[in-house]
Design a protein around this motif. Structure first.
Motif, short mmCIF file in Angstrom:
data_model
loop_
_atom_site.label_atom_id
_atom_site.label_comp_id
_atom_site.label_asym_id
_atom_site.label_seq_id
_atom_site.Cartn_x
_atom_site.Cartn_y
_atom_site.Cartn_z
N ARG A 146 3.27 11.81 -2.17
CA ARG A 146 3.85 11.13 -1.01
C ARG A 146 3.25 9.73 -0.86
O ARG A 146 3.94 8.75 -0.58
CB ARG A 146 3.63 11.96 0.25
N GLU A 147 1.92 9.64 -1.07
CA GLU A 147 1.26 8.35 -0.97
C GLU A 147 1.71 7.42 -2.10
O GLU A 147 1.99 6.23 -1.86
CB GLU A 147 -0.26 8.55 -1.03
N ILE A 148 1.79 7.94 -3.33
CA ILE A 148 2.20 7.11 -4.47
C ILE A 148 3.63 6.59 -4.29
O ILE A 148 3.90 5.40 -4.53
CB ILE A 148 2.08 7.93 -5.78
N VAL A 149 4.52 7.47 -3.88
CA VAL A 149 5.92 7.08 -3.70
C VAL A 149 6.06 6.07 -2.56
O VAL A 149 6.84 5.11 -2.64
CB VAL A 149 6.80 8.32 -3.47
N SER A 150 5.30 6.27 -1.50
CA SER A 150 5.40 5.34 -0.36
C SER A 150 4.96 3.94 -0.73
O SER A 150 5.41 2.96 -0.13
CB SER A 150 4.56 5.86 0.82
N HIS A 151 4.08 3.81 -1.72
CA HIS A 151 3.64 2.50 -2.19
C HIS A 151 4.52 1.96 -3.32
O HIS A 151 4.23 0.90 -3.88
CB HIS A 151 2.18 2.56 -2.66
N ARG A 171 -2.39 -2.90 -6.13
CA ARG A 171 -1.56 -1.92 -5.42
C ARG A 171 -2.09 -0.50 -5.68
O ARG A 171 -2.10 0.35 -4.79
CB ARG A 171 -0.11 -2.05 -5.90
N VAL A 172 -2.52 -0.24 -6.92
CA VAL A 172 -3.04 1.09 -7.27
C VAL A 172 -4.34 1.36 -6.52
O VAL A 172 -4.59 2.48 -6.04
CB VAL A 172 -3.27 1.19 -8.79
N GLU A 173 -5.19 0.34 -6.41
CA GLU A 173 -6.50 0.54 -5.79
C GLU A 173 -6.43 0.84 -4.31
O GLU A 173 -7.41 1.29 -3.72
CB GLU A 173 -7.36 -0.71 -6.05
N ARG A 174 -5.25 0.65 -3.70
CA ARG A 174 -5.11 1.00 -2.29
C ARG A 174 -4.98 2.52 -2.10
O ARG A 174 -5.08 3.03 -0.99
CB ARG A 174 -3.86 0.34 -1.70
N LEU A 175 -4.69 3.23 -3.19
CA LEU A 175 -4.48 4.66 -3.09
C LEU A 175 -5.79 5.41 -2.93
O LEU A 175 -6.85 4.95 -3.36
CB LEU A 175 -3.77 5.18 -4.35
N ALA A 176 -5.71 6.61 -2.34
CA ALA A 176 -6.86 7.50 -2.29
C ALA A 176 -7.17 7.99 -3.70
O ALA A 176 -6.33 7.94 -4.60
CB ALA A 176 -6.56 8.68 -1.37
N ASP A 177 -8.40 8.50 -3.89
CA ASP A 177 -8.83 8.92 -5.23
C ASP A 177 -7.90 9.95 -5.88
O ASP A 177 -7.57 9.83 -7.07
CB ASP A 177 -10.26 9.46 -5.16
N PRO A 178 -7.44 11.01 -5.17
CA PRO A 178 -6.54 11.98 -5.80
C PRO A 178 -5.25 11.33 -6.30
O PRO A 178 -4.75 11.65 -7.38
CB PRO A 178 -6.28 13.01 -4.71
N ALA A 179 -4.70 10.42 -5.51
CA ALA A 179 -3.47 9.74 -5.90
C ALA A 179 -3.69 8.86 -7.13
O ALA A 179 -2.85 8.79 -8.03
CB ALA A 179 -2.92 8.92 -4.74
#
Length: 967
Positions: free
Chosen positions: A309-314, A266-274
């Motif tokens: 926003r990306e972290i919370v959405s996931h 799940r973490v690896e789906r995030l962009a690098d900054p996130a």
């Protein structure tokens, strides 16, 4: 499907939820309770408790929730602070927190670190008292649910607070709920003893969450949006009943990963900054402040907002009110932290040390993790001071010990730490003593004296801890060394003021150590020296301690008036050392009570109780002693309504020694009233009979309870047990010996109450043994009244002690059959200093003696007065005994109702029926005469009339006739 679809109905937990609701409902009805919810990580503990919180809020509860953190003992009282911080947003609750400085300091972080010598153990008692009072006051307006999550990470002080609240909440509308992870509890985990202790309390409900079964798991996945039956089947098989694991598998389309890999996927789906932000958050802990996260990540506002926003959405971090963010689950944070590279982890911990400036405990944690030993040393010292100020002695000692362990590994350690090693060691020893481990404090001080240069201050502290540990000879030796090192006069120069303070405390501690030794003359001289030194140096706690010791010496030497004056002076001092201030108030009230000045004693005790309450020390050693003394004053003064109200607040279902001691004091009024709770309270107190104070108080009153129930042999067992453990010079033995003599008299005297026939037989078989035992008990009472410690002479006995000695003398005469009115009149006079109940009991025995001597009119007067007194008090056992005495003496006008004409017993007069009943019990004419206060000849006439009226020729036939017609 995304994580945000999770929720809906509570699946598979109906039984567990109903058990929690039952505890909640009981609290709403005034029966406080606690529940602990355990289960593996991800099993649904938080989901279950969230449902309970919603139910509570809907029912009008005030809800407080706090969460422990992975940093464990680093941050004391974190869940309490967390809960109070959230509650402070409620306008109705905030004033209750603000009115309590210690709680308000937790919320606002405005406590003073002080100098680390304020006494964290004392502060802890105050904080516990404040927390209890806060919950009680809040519960007066609405019921309260207090939730503490993740107790497996709780610090020691939080665990102690949970146990304290679980025991002390008696009638308040409060429900406590804690959660913990069972898979984290290794064999030596510190939560295990707490759980074992809580499970012994009847007010605590234990709820264990196991895996969901296959059907429940399938239903749960459907509520999350699962629609593919084949996929659901694979997930059910893979998840093994764990809802969190099943949710992650569903989100990952059922891939056969391990849980850690699932979470990292799940973490690896995030962009690098996130991902960079999430890794920084994992280093911080489960929760992190928004601004701090931005500074650590190095992102600007726009970049951080996009990443968040990306972290919370996931569903990886969740908004956490005003605080910032928190990981959705602790397992997620653990997976991200474990995946960090060593260098990355060290760098991020270093970033936090650069940015954190108001949390020394967290700083110490990050410095150690970042391998910065000087920083860890300095932060550990500050964390110890902060824990001291918070009232967390165990955590303070851990931080100080960590600093001492780092000391030899840091160059210029004293300069880095801002404190000398000697002073740091003293702080560490003080913290461990205040946590209740005096023996460890002694060991630490001995180690310090063996490795550092000896100082008067260190030796004085060792003596102080030895007194706490009960090692009197070693304490005297250490205190003597301290005084010798301090010198007879303070040194001159820049350290003169400090040296003067040390000397005053050394002298005061030496006097205290010698107090209960035979060296009374030395104590007087030392206490006077300590008093002069303390006043010269303006050391108020040493001044008060010296006054107390000096007063004790005068009391032992037989000058209670001088002792009272000294204690009045000590009790007026507010030294800032609260235990000494409360000790002075207690002893001042005690000596006033013992001198018979009940009004003055009540006023002083009330001041002490109020002072203990105001300072949050109602449950401290002298706080409880003052409350007991206040109950005793009410009890002696005949104010039994007030005494009963205090006794009702003393827990019946006790689990710790301090609670057992306080509970035992309630028996004074409960036994005298014959309350139904006595048997239950005695049953709960029996496991604590190993303690001398519990043995004396509880078994002494258990003996009286047995006597009121016609069981003198059991009473004697209790008396013998007390004599085995209490020192022979202790004046408390006088009352116990008097109780033992009462039991022996009941064994040998058929006129006593309602003795059992088998006990009468035993008494008749061994009359000489009873008299020999009576001689022994009376001698013990006389010795306790006149001989002090070390076979020294005892000072003047207090009025109550003198009265109990007179009672023992009179009971001895009852055993020997030589009691007369003149035996009991001195007892009556002795208790007339104000002991209403004992005055009534003395009139009971005086009435018996008057009847036996033929002074019937005077006996009737005393009996009527005693009846009025016992009825006014509510002393039911005594009142029943007086009614029985009045019936036997024919003081009452009540006669038995007429029997049917066919019954030959109806031809007997009321007195003849009484005589026949005693004949049926097997009593001789002499024994019947003594029981009914009539002459032997009169009994003989009655027996002859009975035989004639019944048409029988022997006493045996008359007894059989009586048994047959009364079946």
């Amino acid at each position: 499907m995304t994580w945000r679809q999770a929720g809906g109905a509570l699946i598979g937990r109906a039984e567990e939820f109903e058990r929690l609701v039952a505890v909640l409902t009981g609290a709403a009805e005034g029966e406080p309770g606690a529940a602990v919810v355990g289960g593996d990580a991800g099993i649904g503990k938080t989901r279950l408790v969230t449902e309970l919180v919603e139910r509570a809020r809907a029912s009008g509860f005030a809800v407080l929730t706090g969460q422990c953190a992975e940093l464990g003992d680093t941050l004391p009282y974190l869940p309490l602070a967390d809960a109070l911080r959230g509650a402070a947003r409620d306008a109705g609750i905030a004033p209750l927190i603000e009115a309590r400085p210690l709680l308000n300091g937790l919320v606002r972080g405005t406590w003073s670190d002080g100098d680390g010598e304020a006494g964290s153990g004392l502060t802890q008692q105050r904080l516990f008292g404040s927390a209890l009072a806060f919950l009680a006051e809040l519960a007066e307006t609405r019921p309260v649910l207090f939730v503490l999550e993740d107790l497996h990470w709780a610090d020691r002080s939080t665990r102690d607070l949970l146990v304290f609240l679980s025991r002390m909440l008696q009638r308040e509308r409060v429900c406590l709920v804690g959660t913990y992870r069972t898979d984290d509890l290794h064999r030596r985990h510190p939560l295990r003893p707490l759980l074992a202790e809580l499970q012994r309390l009847p007010s605590v409900t234990v709820v264990g969450l196991g895996p969901l079964d296959d059907g429940e798991m399938a239903d749960y996945l459907v509520t999350l949006g699962g629609a593919d039956a084949k996929l659901i089947g694979k997930i059910v098989e893979r998840a093994e009943g764990n809802p969190f694991y099943a949710e992650e598998l569903l989100d990952a389309d059922g891939l056969p990963y391990g849980l850690a890999n699932l979470l990292l996927a799940r973490v690896e789906r995030l962009a690098d900054p996130a991902q960079r932000v999430l890794r920084a958050a994992a280093v911080a802990g489960r929760r992190i402040d928004h601004d701090l996260l931005q500074r650590v990540s190095g992102l600007d506002d726009a970049e951080l907002e996009e990443a968040m926003r990306e972290i919370v959405s996931h569903g990886l971090l969740l908004p956490d009110g005003d605080y910032g963010y928190m990981f959705r689950h602790a397992l997620l944070r653990e997976a991200v932290y474990t995946d960090l590279l060593p260098g990355e982890r060290t760098r991020l911990h270093g970033e936090f040390t650069r940015l954190l400036d108001d949390s020394p405990a967290e700083l110490a944690y990050h410095y150690l993790a970042g391998h910065d030993l000087p920083g860890a040393l300095a932060a550990s010292v500050q964390a110890g001071r902060r824990a001291d100020a918070l009232g967390a002695p165990v955590e303070a000692h851990r931080h100080y010990d960590q600093a001492l362990a780092l000391w030899p590994r840091v160059r210029d350690a004293e300069q880095v730490a801002g404190i000398g090693r000697m002073r740091l060691s003293l702080l560490s020893a003080a913290a461990v003593d205040e946590s209740g481990d005096a023996q460890r404090a002694v060991s630490q001080m001995r180690e310090l004296l063996a490795t550092e240069g000896p100082t008067a201050e260190a030796w004085e502290r060792l003596a102080y801890y030895l007194i706490d540990a009960g090692s009197a000879p070693a304490a005297i030796e250490a205190a003597h060394t301290a005084v010798t090192l301090a010198g007879t006069t303070p040194a001159k120069g820049p350290d003169a003021a400090f040296d003067a303070c040390v000397l005053a405390r050394c002298l005061a501690t030496y006097a205290r150590a010698l107090l209960w030794s035979p060296r009374h003359d030395d104590v007087k001289d030392l206490a006077r020296q300590a008093l002069a030194a303390a006043r010269a140096a303006e050391v108020r706690d040493a001044e008060s301690s010296a006054l107390i010791s000096l007063a004790m010496v005068y009391e032992i030497e037989g000058d209670p008036a001088c002792a009272q004056d000294l204690l009045a002076e000590a009790s007026a001092i507010r030294s800032g050392n609260l235990p000494i201030d409360l000790r002075a108030l207690f002893h001042h009230a005690r000596i006033q009570y013992e001198r018979g000045d009940l009004v003055a004693a009540a006023e002083t005790a009330d001041r002490g109780v109020a002072y203990a309450r105001e300072t949050g020390l109602s449950w401290s050693h002298y706080g409880t002693d003052l409350r007991f003394l206040r109950l005793l004053i009410h009890y002696v003064a005949g104010e039994w309504k007030e005494a009963g109200a205090l006794a009702a607040g003393f827990a019946v279902r006790v689990g710790r020694l301090p609670e057992a001691r306080l509970s035992g004091f309630a028996l004074f009024v409960e036994v005298a009233r014959g309350d139904a709770v006595v048997e239950e309270r005695l049953a709960w107190l029996e496991p604590f009979w190993h303690d001398e104070l519990v043995t004396y108080i509880v078994r002494g009153l258990a003996a009286e309870h047995a006597l009121w129930n016609g069981d003198p042999l059991t009473a004697l067992d209790h008396v013998n047990a007390i004599l085995d453990v209490v020192e022979p010079f202790d004046p408390v033995l006088i009352r116990i010996c008097a109780t033992g003599l009462w039991a022996l008299a009941d064994l040998s005297d058929p006129t006593s109450g309602r003795p059992r026939p088998d006990l009468d037989d035993a008494a008749r078989t061994h009359p000489q043994a009873s008299r020999t035992r009576a001689d022994d008990l009376l001698n013990k009472a006389r010795d306790a009244a006149t001989v002090g410690p070390g076979s020294g002479k005892r000072g003047e006995l207090g009025l109550e002690g003198q009265a109990w000695l007179a009672r023992a003398e009179a009971e001895w005469h009852r055993v020997n059959g030589t009691a007369t009115p003149d035996t009991w009149r001195p007892v009556l006079r002795a208790f007339q200093f104000g002991f209403t109940y004992e005055v009534a009991r003395s009139r009971w025995r005086l009435t018996e003696a008057l009847l036996a001597s033929g002074a019937r009119d005077e006996a009737l007067t005393e009996w009527r007065t005693a009846m009025t007194e016992s009825e006014s008090l509510g002393a039911a056992p005594l009142h029943r005994a007086l009614e029985d005495l009045g019936r036997r003496a024919r003081f009452t006008t009540t006669t038995p109702a007429p029997a049917p004409p066919k019954d030959p017993l109806t031809t007997l007069t009321a007195r003849e029926q009484e005589v026949l009943s005693l004949v049926a019990e097997g009593l001789s004419n002499r024994e019947i005469a003594e029981r009914l206060f009539i002459a032997n000849k009169t009994v003989s006439v009655h027996v002859s009339n009975i035989l004639a009226k019944l048409g029988v020729s022997s006493r045996t036939q008359a007894a059989a006739h009586a048994h047959h017609h009364r079946r």
